[in-house]
Design an enzyme around this catalytic site. Sequence first.
Site, PDB file in Angstrom:
ATOM      1  N   VAL A 189       0.873  -1.083  -0.028  1.00 19.81           N
ATOM      2  CA  VAL A 189       0.090  -0.065   0.095  1.00 19.81           C
ATOM      3  C   VAL A 189       1.007   1.383   0.054  1.00 19.81           C
ATOM      4  CG1 VAL A 189      -1.850   1.176   1.207  1.00 19.81           C
ATOM      5  CG2 VAL A 189      -1.980  -1.118   1.046  1.00 19.81           C
ATOM      6  N   ASP A 190       1.998   1.249   0.621  1.00 22.18           N
ATOM      7  CA  ASP A 190       2.774   2.501   0.831  1.00 22.18           C
ATOM      8  C   ASP A 190       3.474   2.688  -0.562  1.00 22.18           C
ATOM      9  OD1 ASP A 190       2.883   3.356   3.346  1.00 22.18           O
ATOM     10  OD2 ASP A 190       4.265   2.280   4.189  1.00 22.18           O
ATOM     11  N   VAL A 191       3.883   1.507  -1.338  1.00 20.55           N
ATOM     12  CA  VAL A 191       4.351   1.631  -2.615  1.00 20.55           C
ATOM     13  C   VAL A 191       3.257   2.203  -3.775  1.00 20.55           C
ATOM     14  CG1 VAL A 191       5.408   0.201  -4.680  1.00 20.55           C
ATOM     15  CG2 VAL A 191       6.200  -0.442  -2.143  1.00 20.55           C
ATOM     16  N   ALA A 194       2.931   5.831  -2.846  1.00 22.98           N
ATOM     17  CA  ALA A 194       4.175   6.560  -3.671  1.00 22.98           C
ATOM     18  C   ALA A 194       3.878   6.728  -4.985  1.00 22.98           C
ATOM     19  CB  ALA A 194       5.190   5.771  -3.052  1.00 22.98           C
TER      20      ALA A 194
END
Length: 410
Positions: A189-191, A194
Site C-alpha cells: 500500500v505504501d508503494v 508513492a
Amino acid sequence: MPQPHGRRPRTPADAPPPAAPPARALDGILVADFSRVLAGPLAAATLADLGADVIKVERPGAGDDTRAWGPPFTADGTAAYFDAANRSKRGLVLDLGDPDDAAAARELARRADVLIENFRPGSLAKYGLDHTATRAANPGLVHCTITGFGSGPGARLPGYDFVVQAVGGLMSITGEPGGTPLKAGVALVDVLTAKDAATGILAALHHRQRTGRGQLVEVNLLSSLLGSLVNQASGQLATGRDPEPMGNRHPSIAPYETLACRGGQLLAVAVGNDRQFRALAGALGAPELAEDARFARNHDRVQNRTDLIKALENRLAADTPQGWTERLSAASVPCGPVNTLSEALELAARLGLDPVTPVGEGRTPQVASPLRLSGTPVTQPFAPPRLDEDGIPLRTWLAGPDDHPLPSRM
C-alpha cells in the site's frame, strides 16, 4: 603520414569538448522531502530518479524511523529499509521545535518547487509549514500531503501499511480459501501510494508550467489501496458480493494459477485467452483438452476448474517447472517457476534489464529505477544520505541570498 589538402594534424586543443550530461526530465526542480517511513520518501526518490534535487529533512537524533528498522543493516549500520527509499537525496537535520530550525524549514519551503510531507493533518500549522502558509509564501509550490485516511473524519488515525491492508480489504482476498487472511509480502500500500503521489506531483508541475500556480496534492493510503483493487472492487460494486480469497487462482480466468509439476514443484501459468489454452494443450501433448466442451472456452474452464487442473497437473508431473517453462514459453504460453528474490534478480539480469545499480564505493547497491526514458534518462543514483550529511552547506545556503544556487554535492 601525409595529411589531406588544407588540413593539419589534430592536436589535443582541437579535440571536441566533452559532451554535456544528458538532460533529465526534472532538472532544476527542488524537492523538500519532509516525509518519513516509505510512501513519501519513495515518491521523493522517484522524483530524484527523474533528475530533481531532493533535500531530505529529518529530526535530530534518530532521523527517519526506518533508519532503525532492521535487521538487516547495511555495512555502515543503517537499516536496509531506509536505503530502499532514500537514494539520491541530500541529508539535512532540522528540529521544527527550534525557532531557528523552523525558520530554515520555512525558507526551504519558500525556495522549493515541491514539498512532500506525511504529518498528521493540521500538525504543521504551528510551524508555518501547512499548505495555507506555504502557498502564501510560495504560490508556485506543489505541496503534496500523504495521510493514512484523508483529512476528514480519519485525519487523526495513524496510517500504517499493515493496518490499511487489513481495513482496506486486501487481506480479505489474500491467502487460501478458508485460511487466515494474509498481508502482501511487501508494504504494497505504501508503494502504491508513492506512485500515486508521484503521479499527482508530476501533473501539478505540468499545470504550474502552464499557469505559474502550484496546488495541493492529497493522497491517502486507504484510497490508493481501494483504487488498486481494480477488478475485485469492480466485481463487488457490480454484484454486491464480497470477493473471497482464492490462493493463487484468479476469479475470472483459468488456468491462471500455480500448477504442480514433478515432485510438487510449482509452475505459474497465466492463460489469458482461448488461443493460449490451445497452445498449452498442444505443448502438453494433449490437444484434445482444447476440444473438450468443459475446457474449450474460458467461461467453461472457470466453471470446471477442478477437472481442468487435475488434467493439466497429470501431464505437468512429467517434468520440472524449469523444463516446462522452456517448452511452454516456446509455444507462447505465459508461464514461469516461482522464483526466490535472488533468482528474480538473476532473471532480470539475463534479460538485459540491469536490475541492480551501484550507488557509491562501500555502499549497498540499489534496485534500479524501473523507468526508461529515451530523451531524458533517469539519473545514476547516489547513496542515501547519512544523517545530516549535507547539513552544514545547506543551512549556510538557506541563510544566504535566495538567488544563490544550491551548493554542489561533495
